[in-house]
Structure formats: C-alpha cells, structure tokens
Design a protein around this motif. Structure first.
Motif, PDB file in Angstrom:
ATOM      1  N   ALA A 108       0.832  -1.204   0.000  1.00  0.00           N
ATOM      2  CA  ALA A 108       0.000   0.000   0.000  1.00  0.00           C
ATOM      3  C   ALA A 108       0.868   1.255   0.000  1.00  0.00           C
ATOM      4  N   GLU A 109       2.072   1.120   0.543  1.00  0.00           N
ATOM      5  CA  GLU A 109       2.989   2.254   0.616  1.00  0.00           C
ATOM      6  C   GLU A 109       4.039   2.230  -0.488  1.00  0.00           C
ATOM      7  N   GLY A 110       3.813   1.403  -1.523  1.00  0.00           N
ATOM      8  CA  GLY A 110       4.657   1.457  -2.703  1.00  0.00           C
ATOM      9  C   GLY A 110       5.717   0.384  -2.854  1.00  0.00           C
ATOM     10  N   ALA A 111       5.715  -0.628  -1.999  1.00  0.00           N
ATOM     11  CA  ALA A 111       6.684  -1.718  -2.167  1.00  0.00           C
ATOM     12  C   ALA A 111       6.475  -2.361  -3.536  1.00  0.00           C
ATOM     13  N   ASP A 112       7.525  -2.932  -4.035  1.00  0.00           N
ATOM     14  CA  ASP A 112       7.490  -3.511  -5.372  1.00  0.00           C
ATOM     15  C   ASP A 112       8.204  -4.852  -5.338  1.00  0.00           C
ATOM     16  N   ARG A 113       7.561  -5.867  -5.920  1.00  0.00           N
ATOM     17  CA  ARG A 113       8.185  -7.197  -5.956  1.00  0.00           C
ATOM     18  C   ARG A 113       9.489  -7.193  -6.729  1.00  0.00           C
ATOM     19  N   ALA A 114       9.650  -6.227  -7.618  1.00  0.00           N
ATOM     20  CA  ALA A 114      10.865  -6.147  -8.418  1.00  0.00           C
ATOM     21  C   ALA A 114      11.912  -5.244  -7.770  1.00  0.00           C
ATOM     22  N   ALA A 115      11.711  -4.870  -6.520  1.00  0.00           N
ATOM     23  CA  ALA A 115      12.657  -4.000  -5.823  1.00  0.00           C
ATOM     24  C   ALA A 115      14.019  -4.664  -5.704  1.00  0.00           C
ATOM     25  N   ARG A 116      15.014  -3.854  -5.414  1.00  0.00           N
ATOM     26  CA  ARG A 116      16.385  -4.361  -5.298  1.00  0.00           C
ATOM     27  C   ARG A 116      16.483  -5.474  -4.267  1.00  0.00           C
ATOM     28  N   CYS A 117      15.732  -5.390  -3.184  1.00  0.00           N
ATOM     29  CA  CYS A 117      15.816  -6.409  -2.134  1.00  0.00           C
ATOM     30  C   CYS A 117      14.424  -6.781  -1.627  1.00  0.00           C
ATOM     31  N   PRO A 118      13.674  -7.585  -2.392  1.00  0.00           N
ATOM     32  CA  PRO A 118      12.348  -7.986  -1.913  1.00  0.00           C
ATOM     33  C   PRO A 118      12.418  -8.833  -0.640  1.00  0.00           C
ATOM     34  N   ALA A 119      13.570  -9.432  -0.368  1.00  0.00           N
ATOM     35  CA  ALA A 119      13.708 -10.227   0.854  1.00  0.00           C
ATOM     36  C   ALA A 119      13.546  -9.356   2.094  1.00  0.00           C
ATOM     37  N   ALA A 120      13.838  -8.065   1.988  1.00  0.00           N
ATOM     38  CA  ALA A 120      13.680  -7.164   3.129  1.00  0.00           C
ATOM     39  C   ALA A 120      12.211  -7.066   3.536  1.00  0.00           C
ATOM     40  N   LEU A 121      11.308  -7.230   2.583  1.00  0.00           N
ATOM     41  CA  LEU A 121       9.882  -7.229   2.903  1.00  0.00           C
ATOM     42  C   LEU A 121       9.555  -8.404   3.817  1.00  0.00           C
ATOM     43  N   GLU A 122      10.125  -9.556   3.511  1.00  0.00           N
ATOM     44  CA  GLU A 122       9.922 -10.739   4.358  1.00  0.00           C
ATOM     45  C   GLU A 122      10.548 -10.547   5.727  1.00  0.00           C
ATOM     46  N   ALA A 123      11.729  -9.975   5.762  1.00  0.00           N
ATOM     47  CA  ALA A 123      12.412  -9.775   7.045  1.00  0.00           C
ATOM     48  C   ALA A 123      11.547  -8.944   7.981  1.00  0.00           C
ATOM     49  N   GLU A 124      10.956  -7.875   7.461  1.00  0.00           N
ATOM     50  CA  GLU A 124      10.109  -7.034   8.308  1.00  0.00           C
ATOM     51  C   GLU A 124       8.866  -7.795   8.770  1.00  0.00           C
ATOM     52  N   ALA A 125       8.219  -8.515   7.875  1.00  0.00           N
ATOM     53  CA  ALA A 125       7.001  -9.249   8.233  1.00  0.00           C
ATOM     54  C   ALA A 125       7.293 -10.310   9.291  1.00  0.00           C
ATOM     55  N   TYR A 126       8.394 -11.013   9.163  1.00  0.00           N
ATOM     56  CA  TYR A 126       8.753 -12.014  10.171  1.00  0.00           C
ATOM     57  C   TYR A 126       9.107 -11.359  11.506  1.00  0.00           C
ATOM     58  N   ARG A 127       9.750 -10.194  11.467  1.00  0.00           N
ATOM     59  CA  ARG A 127      10.091  -9.495  12.706  1.00  0.00           C
ATOM     60  C   ARG A 127       8.825  -9.085  13.459  1.00  0.00           C
ATOM     61  N   VAL A 128       7.866  -8.528  12.735  1.00  0.00           N
ATOM     62  CA  VAL A 128       6.606  -8.114  13.365  1.00  0.00           C
ATOM     63  C   VAL A 128       5.878  -9.335  13.925  1.00  0.00           C
ATOM     64  N   GLN A 129       5.865 -10.415  13.164  1.00  0.00           N
ATOM     65  CA  GLN A 129       5.227 -11.652  13.621  1.00  0.00           C
ATOM     66  C   GLN A 129       5.912 -12.162  14.887  1.00  0.00           C
ATOM     67  N   ALA A 130       7.241 -12.155  14.895  1.00  0.00           N
ATOM     68  CA  ALA A 130       7.985 -12.633  16.066  1.00  0.00           C
ATOM     69  C   ALA A 130       7.732 -11.746  17.286  1.00  0.00           C
ATOM     70  N   ASP A 131       7.683 -10.443  17.089  1.00  0.00           N
ATOM     71  CA  ASP A 131       7.400  -9.527  18.199  1.00  0.00           C
ATOM     72  C   ASP A 131       6.016  -9.810  18.784  1.00  0.00           C
ATOM     73  N   PHE A 132       5.046 -10.067  17.916  1.00  0.00           N
ATOM     74  CA  PHE A 132       3.682 -10.370  18.356  1.00  0.00           C
ATOM     75  C   PHE A 132       3.657 -11.668  19.160  1.00  0.00           C
ATOM     76  N   LEU A 133       4.341 -12.682  18.660  1.00  0.00           N
ATOM     77  CA  LEU A 133       4.400 -13.960  19.371  1.00  0.00           C
ATOM     78  C   LEU A 133       5.084 -13.810  20.729  1.00  0.00           C
ATOM     79  N   GLN A 134       6.161 -13.043  20.768  1.00  0.00           N
ATOM     80  CA  GLN A 134       6.873 -12.815  22.033  1.00  0.00           C
ATOM     81  C   GLN A 134       5.957 -12.113  23.030  1.00  0.00           C
ATOM     82  N   ALA A 135       5.242 -11.091  22.587  1.00  0.00           N
ATOM     83  CA  ALA A 135       4.337 -10.352  23.470  1.00  0.00           C
ATOM     84  C   ALA A 135       3.204 -11.238  23.976  1.00  0.00           C
TER      85      ALA A 135
END
Length: 155
Positions: A102-129
């Motif tokens: 929604a904020e402009g991420a693109d699957r063809a970006a230089r590092c799409p893996a960074a999108l996954e890293a953020e999503a997993y971090r948020v998921q892990a923070d939620f699980l920890q909480a």
C-alpha cells in the motif's frame, strides 16, 4: 520502529471460525494496533481474506498464508486457528505485506527479501508479546534467513 506493548486479547475471537472472511474485520482492526505499534506503516483496510490450500501456487506450497498484491487478497491455510495468538500472527504477517505494498513496495525492488524480514520481525514480536517465546525465536530466525538481501530465496 516501535515496540509492541501487549498481545491482543483473544477472548473476543474464541469459538468457531467466522463463516465469512468479512467477519474477520474486527480481528484485522485489532491486529492493526500491533502493526502500527511495531512498524512505521499505516493501518491496512480490511482485506478480502480466503482460506485455501496453497498447494497449486508455485512457491507457496508450504506456507500458512500469502498476500497477493495484484488483488489485495490474503489467503490463509484452512487449518489456521485464528482464535490463537499463533494463528493470528500469520494474518498479521500478511497484513505487514499489505501495508508494504500500500505504501509502494514492489516485488521487483532491489531487495524484496527485506519485505519478508520485516514481516517475520513483526510476527515474532507479536508472538513474544503473547508469551510464545519459542515460536517467536523460531520465527525470528526464519525471518533472518529468508530476509537476507543479496541471497536468492527459493519460496
């Protein structure tokens, strides 16, 4: 980046899964609180959410959820229990992707893996909480592996 203060109260979602994905909008609204506490993203509108096996989707066979940017749809595994913090964490993970696109991420970006890293971090923070430390640790480790820029992913 903001810290997650507390896990969501699960009492409102205990019982049988809603028959329609639109019934999940209250849960999406609650998960949006975690999303905005732990990221710089704006809340996401309640997306269309389906429940189906992802076996016929190349690269998604082993996933519990997926976000499809072209349609804005989130697809979750049919056996995912959204009455638990563990199940909700997968929906939150996909909501992070919805916010990213929604904020402009693109699957063809230089590092799409960074999108996954953020999503997993948020998921892990939620699980920890939510007190699920072992699940949080595993999720964080998985995110670190899948979220490496410069390394090809096989998912």
């Amino acid at each position: 980046m903001k810290a997650l203060c507390a896990a969501l109260p699960l009492a409102a979602f205990v019982g049988a899964l809603p028959a329609q994905a639109g019934d999940l909008c209250p849960l999406v609204a609650e998960l949006n609180l975690a999303l905005v506490r732990t990221t710089d993203h704006a809340p996401v509108a309640c997306p269309e959410i389906g429940f189906a096996l992802l076996e016929d989707q190349p690269g998604l066979r082993s996933q519990a959820g997926a976000y499809f940017p072209d349609s804005g749809r989130i697809e979750l595994a049919p056996d995912l229990d959204l009455t638990t913090a563990y199940g909700q964490s997968f929906l939150l993970h996909e909501m992070v992707h919805a916010a990213q696109f929604a904020e402009g991420a693109d699957r063809a970006a230089r590092c799409p893996a960074a999108l996954e890293a953020e999503a997993y971090r948020v998921q892990a923070d939620f699980l920890q909480a939510a007190g699920l430390s072992r699940d949080a640790l595993f999720t964080r480790m998985l995110g670190e592996q899948l979220g490496r820029c410069g390394a090809a992913t096989d998912y």
